[in-house]
Design a protein around this motif. Sequence first.
Motif, short mmCIF file in Angstrom:
data_model
loop_
_atom_site.label_atom_id
_atom_site.label_comp_id
_atom_site.label_asym_id
_atom_site.label_seq_id
_atom_site.Cartn_x
_atom_site.Cartn_y
_atom_site.Cartn_z
N PHE A 145 0.85 -1.18 0.00
CA PHE A 145 0.00 0.00 0.00
C PHE A 145 0.89 1.23 0.00
O PHE A 145 1.80 1.34 0.82
CB PHE A 145 -0.93 0.04 1.22
N TYR A 201 -1.11 -2.67 -10.61
CA TYR A 201 -1.36 -1.55 -9.71
C TYR A 201 -2.82 -1.11 -9.84
O TYR A 201 -3.23 -0.62 -10.90
CB TYR A 201 -0.38 -0.43 -10.07
N LEU A 243 -8.82 -3.72 -0.39
CA LEU A 243 -7.42 -4.13 -0.44
C LEU A 243 -7.31 -5.66 -0.37
O LEU A 243 -6.62 -6.28 -1.20
CB LEU A 243 -6.63 -3.51 0.70
N PHE A 275 -1.33 -0.67 -4.42
CA PHE A 275 -2.52 0.13 -4.16
C PHE A 275 -2.09 1.52 -3.69
O PHE A 275 -1.03 1.67 -3.08
CB PHE A 275 -3.40 -0.48 -3.07
N CYS A 277 -4.19 5.33 -2.04
CA CYS A 277 -5.44 6.02 -1.77
C CYS A 277 -5.21 7.13 -0.76
O CYS A 277 -4.35 7.00 0.12
CB CYS A 277 -6.49 5.04 -1.23
#
Length: 374
Positions: free
Chosen positions: A32, A243, A253, A264, A266
Amino acid sequence: MFEYKLTAQCPETGARAGEFTTPHGVIKTPVFMPVGTQATVKAMTPPELEGLGAQIILGNTYHLHMRPGEDIVEEAGGLHRFMGWNHPILTDSGGFQVFSLANINKIKEDGVKFRSHIDGSRHFMRPEDSMAIQQKLGSDIAMAFDECVSLPTTPEYSREAMERTIRWAGRCREYHSRPDQALFGIVQGALYESQRIECIERLEEIGFPGYGIGGLSVGESHAEMYRVLDALSPHMPQDKPRYLMGVGFPTNLVEGIARGIDMFDCVLPTRNGRNGQLLTSFGKMNIKNLAFARDYTPVDPNCGCYVCRNFTRAYLRHLYTAGEILAARLCSWHNLYFLVNLVNDARQAIIEGRFPAFRRNFMENFMEGAYLNE
Protein backbone atom coordinates in the motif's frame (compact mmCIF):
# COMPACT_ATOMS: atom_id res chain seq x y z
CA MET A 1 17.21 -1.82 -13.20
CA PHE A 2 13.50 -2.72 -12.98
CA GLU A 3 12.59 -6.32 -12.34
CA TYR A 4 9.53 -8.02 -10.88
CA LYS A 5 10.08 -11.39 -9.20
CA LEU A 6 7.15 -13.52 -8.09
CA THR A 7 8.09 -15.18 -4.80
CA ALA A 8 4.83 -16.91 -3.77
CA GLN A 9 1.28 -17.33 -5.04
CA CYS A 10 -1.91 -18.59 -3.45
CA PRO A 11 -3.13 -21.60 -5.52
CA GLU A 12 -6.73 -21.05 -4.43
CA THR A 13 -7.12 -17.32 -5.15
CA GLY A 14 -4.14 -16.23 -7.24
CA ALA A 15 -2.96 -13.74 -4.60
CA ARG A 16 0.68 -12.88 -5.26
CA ALA A 17 3.73 -12.01 -3.18
CA GLY A 18 6.64 -10.54 -5.09
CA GLU A 19 9.50 -8.08 -5.25
CA PHE A 20 9.88 -5.15 -7.63
CA THR A 21 13.37 -3.69 -7.92
CA THR A 22 13.74 0.08 -8.41
CA PRO A 23 16.70 2.52 -8.20
CA HIS A 24 15.65 3.52 -4.67
CA GLY A 25 15.06 0.06 -3.28
CA VAL A 26 13.18 -3.21 -3.61
CA ILE A 27 9.42 -2.97 -3.11
CA LYS A 28 7.93 -6.06 -1.46
CA THR A 29 4.47 -6.63 -2.87
CA PRO A 30 1.57 -6.50 -2.30
CA VAL A 31 2.11 -2.97 -1.05
CA PHE A 32 0.00 0.00 0.00
CA MET A 33 1.42 3.39 -1.06
CA PRO A 34 0.57 6.44 1.05
CA VAL A 35 -0.36 9.41 -1.13
CA GLY A 36 1.93 12.44 -0.99
CA THR A 37 0.00 14.55 -3.49
CA GLN A 38 2.01 17.76 -3.15
CA ALA A 39 5.35 16.20 -2.14
CA THR A 40 4.09 15.44 1.35
CA VAL A 41 1.91 12.79 2.95
CA LYS A 42 -0.39 15.09 4.87
CA ALA A 43 0.57 15.53 8.55
CA MET A 44 3.42 12.98 8.35
CA THR A 45 7.21 13.33 8.21
CA PRO A 46 9.39 10.93 6.18
CA PRO A 47 10.90 9.29 9.32
CA GLU A 48 7.39 8.68 10.65
CA LEU A 49 6.40 7.03 7.36
CA GLU A 50 9.52 4.86 7.51
CA GLY A 51 8.65 3.92 11.08
CA LEU A 52 5.17 2.70 10.23
CA GLY A 53 6.54 0.54 7.41
CA ALA A 54 5.83 2.53 4.23
CA GLN A 55 8.02 1.36 1.34
CA ILE A 56 6.92 3.70 -1.44
CA ILE A 57 4.82 6.85 -1.66
CA LEU A 58 2.92 8.55 -4.46
CA GLY A 59 3.29 12.09 -5.81
CA ASN A 60 0.94 13.84 -8.21
CA THR A 61 2.05 15.28 -11.56
CA TYR A 62 -0.86 17.70 -11.92
CA HIS A 63 -0.48 19.25 -8.47
CA LEU A 64 3.32 19.46 -8.60
CA HIS A 65 3.11 21.00 -12.07
CA MET A 66 0.71 23.63 -10.72
CA ARG A 67 2.95 24.35 -7.72
CA PRO A 68 5.83 24.62 -7.17
CA GLY A 69 6.47 23.54 -10.77
CA GLU A 70 8.61 20.67 -12.04
CA ASP A 71 11.55 22.98 -12.82
CA ILE A 72 11.89 23.93 -9.15
CA VAL A 73 11.72 20.28 -8.10
CA GLU A 74 14.37 19.38 -10.67
CA GLU A 75 16.62 22.23 -9.52
CA ALA A 76 16.25 20.96 -5.93
CA GLY A 77 17.70 17.62 -7.00
CA GLY A 78 14.50 15.77 -7.87
CA LEU A 79 11.46 14.79 -5.88
CA HIS A 80 13.31 12.43 -3.52
CA ARG A 81 15.69 15.13 -2.34
CA PHE A 82 13.06 17.88 -2.44
CA MET A 83 10.82 16.05 0.04
CA GLY A 84 13.48 14.15 1.98
CA TRP A 85 12.29 10.65 1.02
CA ASN A 86 15.08 8.29 -0.07
CA HIS A 87 12.84 5.39 -1.01
CA PRO A 88 10.80 4.61 -4.14
CA ILE A 89 8.30 7.17 -5.42
CA LEU A 90 5.53 6.70 -7.98
CA THR A 91 4.04 9.70 -9.77
CA ASP A 92 0.64 9.46 -11.42
CA SER A 93 0.20 11.06 -14.81
CA GLY A 94 -2.07 13.94 -13.80
CA GLY A 95 -4.80 12.61 -16.05
CA PHE A 96 -7.28 11.87 -13.27
CA GLN A 97 -6.90 15.37 -11.80
CA VAL A 98 -7.17 17.05 -15.20
CA PHE A 99 -10.51 15.32 -15.73
CA SER A 100 -11.86 15.55 -12.17
CA LEU A 101 -10.47 18.71 -10.54
CA ALA A 102 -10.08 21.21 -13.36
CA ASN A 103 -12.99 23.64 -13.64
CA ILE A 104 -13.25 23.30 -17.41
CA ASN A 105 -11.59 20.71 -19.62
CA LYS A 106 -11.80 19.97 -23.32
CA ILE A 107 -10.43 16.74 -24.70
CA LYS A 108 -8.63 16.80 -28.04
CA GLU A 109 -6.66 14.07 -29.73
CA ASP A 110 -3.46 15.93 -28.99
CA GLY A 111 -4.21 16.42 -25.29
CA VAL A 112 -6.51 18.20 -22.82
CA LYS A 113 -7.27 21.89 -22.35
CA PHE A 114 -8.14 22.77 -18.77
CA ARG A 115 -8.24 25.54 -16.22
CA SER A 116 -6.28 25.40 -12.99
CA HIS A 117 -8.33 24.61 -9.89
CA ILE A 118 -6.12 27.12 -8.05
CA ASP A 119 -6.45 30.34 -10.06
CA GLY A 120 -8.42 29.49 -13.20
CA SER A 121 -5.41 29.93 -15.49
CA ARG A 122 -5.52 28.12 -18.84
CA HIS A 123 -3.34 25.08 -19.45
CA PHE A 124 -2.87 22.35 -22.03
CA MET A 125 -1.42 18.93 -21.26
CA ARG A 126 -0.37 16.38 -23.86
CA PRO A 127 0.92 12.87 -23.15
CA GLU A 128 4.38 14.18 -23.95
CA ASP A 129 3.97 16.99 -21.42
CA SER A 130 3.07 14.50 -18.69
CA MET A 131 6.20 12.52 -19.52
CA ALA A 132 8.40 15.61 -19.51
CA ILE A 133 7.05 16.69 -16.11
CA GLN A 134 7.46 13.25 -14.56
CA GLN A 135 10.98 12.90 -15.90
CA LYS A 136 11.91 16.22 -14.28
CA LEU A 137 10.31 15.10 -11.02
CA GLY A 138 12.52 12.02 -11.13
CA SER A 139 10.15 9.43 -9.68
CA ASP A 140 11.06 5.75 -9.84
CA ILE A 141 7.74 4.89 -11.51
CA ALA A 142 5.87 7.15 -13.93
CA MET A 143 2.37 6.57 -15.27
CA ALA A 144 1.22 7.00 -18.86
CA PHE A 145 -1.25 9.83 -19.54
CA ASP A 146 -4.75 8.38 -19.85
CA GLU A 147 -8.39 9.42 -20.03
CA CYS A 148 -10.28 8.45 -16.89
CA VAL A 149 -14.01 8.20 -17.62
CA SER A 150 -16.53 9.13 -14.94
CA LEU A 151 -19.41 6.76 -14.22
CA PRO A 152 -21.99 6.09 -15.42
CA THR A 153 -20.89 6.06 -19.04
CA THR A 154 -21.97 4.42 -22.27
CA PRO A 155 -20.12 1.56 -23.98
CA GLU A 156 -19.53 3.87 -26.93
CA TYR A 157 -17.87 6.63 -24.94
CA SER A 158 -15.94 4.15 -22.82
CA ARG A 159 -14.50 2.63 -25.99
CA GLU A 160 -13.62 6.04 -27.38
CA ALA A 161 -11.75 6.90 -24.19
CA MET A 162 -10.09 3.48 -24.07
CA GLU A 163 -8.87 3.83 -27.67
CA ARG A 164 -7.52 7.30 -26.89
CA THR A 165 -5.79 5.97 -23.78
CA ILE A 166 -4.02 3.33 -25.88
CA ARG A 167 -2.93 5.89 -28.48
CA TRP A 168 -1.69 8.21 -25.73
CA ALA A 169 0.15 5.28 -24.09
CA GLY A 170 2.04 4.71 -27.35
CA ARG A 171 2.99 8.38 -27.48
CA CYS A 172 4.14 8.27 -23.84
CA ARG A 173 6.23 5.17 -24.53
CA GLU A 174 7.84 6.80 -27.56
CA TYR A 175 8.62 10.07 -25.73
CA HIS A 176 9.79 8.61 -22.42
CA SER A 177 13.58 8.43 -22.30
CA ARG A 178 14.70 8.33 -18.67
CA PRO A 179 16.35 4.92 -18.08
CA ASP A 180 16.15 5.13 -14.28
CA GLN A 181 12.36 5.58 -14.37
CA ALA A 182 9.88 2.80 -15.16
CA LEU A 183 6.84 3.79 -17.22
CA PHE A 184 3.60 1.92 -16.49
CA GLY A 185 0.67 1.73 -18.90
CA ILE A 186 -2.90 2.16 -17.61
CA VAL A 187 -5.81 -0.16 -18.39
CA GLN A 188 -9.12 1.61 -19.02
CA GLY A 189 -12.52 0.41 -20.20
CA ALA A 190 -14.93 1.47 -17.42
CA LEU A 191 -17.09 -1.47 -16.29
CA TYR A 192 -17.02 -3.24 -19.66
CA GLU A 193 -15.08 -6.47 -19.29
CA SER A 194 -14.36 -7.00 -22.98
CA GLN A 195 -12.95 -3.48 -23.28
CA ARG A 196 -10.71 -4.01 -20.26
CA ILE A 197 -9.34 -7.26 -21.70
CA GLU A 198 -8.77 -5.69 -25.10
CA CYS A 199 -7.02 -2.73 -23.50
CA ILE A 200 -4.47 -4.82 -21.57
CA GLU A 201 -3.75 -6.97 -24.60
CA ARG A 202 -3.05 -3.94 -26.77
CA LEU A 203 -0.98 -2.25 -24.07
CA GLU A 204 1.13 -5.40 -23.82
CA GLU A 205 1.86 -5.08 -27.54
CA ILE A 206 3.33 -1.63 -26.83
CA GLY A 207 5.26 -3.04 -23.88
CA PHE A 208 5.53 -1.64 -20.36
CA PRO A 209 7.35 -2.89 -17.22
CA GLY A 210 4.11 -2.64 -15.21
CA TYR A 211 0.41 -1.88 -15.58
CA GLY A 212 -2.02 0.27 -13.66
CA ILE A 213 -5.76 -0.40 -13.58
CA GLY A 214 -7.52 2.96 -13.68
CA GLY A 215 -11.13 4.06 -13.68
CA LEU A 216 -12.25 2.01 -10.66
CA SER A 217 -13.27 3.22 -7.20
CA VAL A 218 -14.99 6.12 -8.95
CA GLY A 219 -18.54 5.44 -7.78
CA GLU A 220 -19.19 1.84 -8.77
CA SER A 221 -20.20 -0.79 -6.21
CA HIS A 222 -17.65 -3.11 -4.65
CA ALA A 223 -19.28 -6.00 -6.52
CA GLU A 224 -18.81 -4.20 -9.85
CA MET A 225 -15.15 -3.54 -9.07
CA TYR A 226 -14.56 -7.18 -8.22
CA ARG A 227 -16.37 -8.33 -11.37
CA VAL A 228 -14.04 -6.25 -13.54
CA LEU A 229 -10.95 -7.49 -11.68
CA ASP A 230 -12.13 -11.11 -11.95
CA ALA A 231 -12.44 -10.73 -15.72
CA LEU A 232 -9.17 -8.85 -16.14
CA SER A 233 -6.87 -10.80 -13.83
CA PRO A 234 -6.30 -13.87 -16.08
CA HIS A 235 -5.18 -11.54 -18.88
CA MET A 236 -2.67 -9.52 -16.85
CA PRO A 237 0.99 -10.53 -17.40
CA GLN A 238 2.39 -12.72 -14.65
CA ASP A 239 5.87 -11.18 -14.78
CA LYS A 240 4.85 -7.51 -14.33
CA PRO A 241 3.47 -5.63 -11.30
CA ARG A 242 -0.25 -4.84 -11.26
CA TYR A 243 -1.36 -1.55 -9.71
CA LEU A 244 -5.00 -0.86 -8.76
CA MET A 245 -5.15 2.92 -8.73
CA GLY A 246 -6.94 4.96 -6.06
CA VAL A 247 -8.22 2.04 -3.99
CA GLY A 248 -7.69 1.94 -0.23
CA PHE A 249 -10.75 0.77 1.69
CA PRO A 250 -9.62 -2.22 3.80
CA THR A 251 -11.99 -4.80 2.31
CA ASN A 252 -11.11 -3.63 -1.21
CA LEU A 253 -7.42 -4.13 -0.44
CA VAL A 254 -7.89 -7.70 0.76
CA GLU A 255 -10.23 -8.58 -2.10
CA GLY A 256 -7.91 -6.89 -4.61
CA ILE A 257 -4.98 -8.93 -3.33
CA ALA A 258 -7.13 -12.05 -3.69
CA ARG A 259 -7.46 -11.12 -7.38
CA GLY A 260 -3.73 -10.79 -7.97
CA ILE A 261 -3.21 -7.05 -7.39
CA ASP A 262 0.29 -6.02 -6.26
CA MET A 263 0.08 -2.25 -5.60
CA PHE A 264 -2.52 0.13 -4.16
CA ASP A 265 -2.76 3.82 -3.27
CA CYS A 266 -5.44 6.02 -1.77
CA VAL A 267 -5.93 9.30 0.11
CA LEU A 268 -8.45 7.58 2.41
CA PRO A 269 -6.23 7.02 5.50
CA THR A 270 -5.15 10.66 5.82
CA ARG A 271 -8.42 12.19 4.62
CA ASN A 272 -10.43 10.07 7.03
CA GLY A 273 -7.92 10.72 9.79
CA ARG A 274 -8.32 14.48 9.44
CA ASN A 275 -12.06 13.95 9.89
CA GLY A 276 -11.83 11.69 12.93
CA GLN A 277 -12.57 8.45 11.08
CA LEU A 278 -10.38 5.56 12.20
CA LEU A 279 -9.86 2.18 10.56
CA THR A 280 -9.71 -0.80 12.89
CA SER A 281 -9.66 -4.58 12.68
CA PHE A 282 -13.33 -4.55 13.76
CA GLY A 283 -14.64 -1.86 11.41
CA LYS A 284 -14.58 1.91 10.98
CA MET A 285 -14.74 4.13 14.07
CA ASN A 286 -15.80 7.76 14.51
CA ILE A 287 -13.55 8.94 17.33
CA LYS A 288 -15.59 12.15 17.78
CA ASN A 289 -18.50 10.16 19.17
CA LEU A 290 -19.47 11.00 22.77
CA ALA A 291 -19.22 7.31 23.66
CA PHE A 292 -15.42 7.64 23.68
CA ALA A 293 -15.21 10.56 26.13
CA ARG A 294 -14.29 8.22 29.01
CA ASP A 295 -12.93 5.32 26.99
CA TYR A 296 -9.35 4.77 28.16
CA THR A 297 -8.56 1.87 25.82
CA PRO A 298 -6.47 1.99 22.62
CA VAL A 299 -8.16 2.71 19.31
CA ASP A 300 -7.54 -0.91 18.30
CA PRO A 301 -6.18 -3.39 20.89
CA ASN A 302 -4.92 -5.52 18.00
CA CYS A 303 -2.84 -2.66 16.52
CA GLY A 304 0.84 -2.09 17.27
CA CYS A 305 1.14 1.47 15.95
CA TYR A 306 2.64 4.35 17.95
CA VAL A 307 -0.82 5.81 18.55
CA CYS A 308 -2.39 2.64 19.90
CA ARG A 309 0.65 1.95 22.09
CA ASN A 310 0.63 5.39 23.71
CA PHE A 311 -2.80 7.04 23.63
CA THR A 312 -6.44 6.28 24.38
CA ARG A 313 -9.69 6.84 22.55
CA ALA A 314 -10.62 9.42 25.19
CA TYR A 315 -7.45 11.41 24.52
CA LEU A 316 -7.96 11.41 20.74
CA ARG A 317 -11.56 12.53 21.17
CA HIS A 318 -10.39 15.31 23.48
CA LEU A 319 -7.86 16.50 20.89
CA TYR A 320 -10.60 16.70 18.26
CA THR A 321 -13.09 18.53 20.43
CA ALA A 322 -10.33 20.96 21.46
CA GLY A 323 -9.39 21.59 17.81
CA GLU A 324 -5.80 20.46 18.28
CA ILE A 325 -3.67 19.77 15.17
CA LEU A 326 -2.30 16.66 16.86
CA ALA A 327 -5.68 14.97 16.47
CA ALA A 328 -5.37 14.90 12.68
CA ARG A 329 -1.75 13.78 12.91
CA LEU A 330 -2.36 10.88 15.26
CA CYS A 331 -5.46 9.63 13.46
CA SER A 332 -3.69 9.82 10.09
CA TRP A 333 -0.72 8.00 11.62
CA HIS A 334 -2.91 5.16 12.88
CA ASN A 335 -4.84 4.82 9.60
CA LEU A 336 -1.67 4.72 7.51
CA TYR A 337 -0.13 2.11 9.80
CA PHE A 338 -3.31 0.06 9.67
CA LEU A 339 -3.42 -0.11 5.85
CA VAL A 340 0.32 -0.50 5.29
CA ASN A 341 0.45 -3.38 7.76
CA LEU A 342 -2.82 -4.95 6.64
CA VAL A 343 -1.26 -5.42 3.22
CA ASN A 344 2.05 -6.57 4.76
CA ASP A 345 0.14 -9.15 6.82
CA ALA A 346 -1.63 -10.34 3.67
CA ARG A 347 1.77 -10.74 2.00
CA GLN A 348 3.04 -12.85 4.88
CA ALA A 349 -0.10 -14.98 4.74
CA ILE A 350 0.50 -15.62 1.03
CA ILE A 351 4.10 -16.65 1.68
CA GLU A 352 3.05 -18.96 4.52
CA GLY A 353 0.26 -20.56 2.47
CA ARG A 354 -2.63 -19.34 4.66
CA PHE A 355 -4.07 -16.47 2.65
CA PRO A 356 -7.62 -17.90 2.22
CA ALA A 357 -7.98 -18.18 6.02
CA PHE A 358 -6.47 -14.70 6.49
CA ARG A 359 -8.92 -13.25 3.97
CA ARG A 360 -11.92 -14.99 5.55
CA ASN A 361 -11.02 -13.98 9.11
CA PHE A 362 -10.34 -10.37 8.24
CA MET A 363 -13.55 -9.95 6.26
CA GLU A 364 -15.65 -11.50 9.02
CA ASN A 365 -14.12 -9.37 11.78
CA PHE A 366 -14.10 -6.11 9.84
CA MET A 367 -17.62 -6.38 8.47
CA GLU A 368 -19.03 -7.48 11.84
CA GLY A 369 -18.23 -4.06 13.30
CA ALA A 370 -18.12 -1.97 10.15
CA TYR A 371 -19.21 1.65 10.53
CA LEU A 372 -19.19 1.41 14.30
CA ASN A 373 -20.37 4.58 16.05
CA GLU A 374 -21.24 6.44 12.86
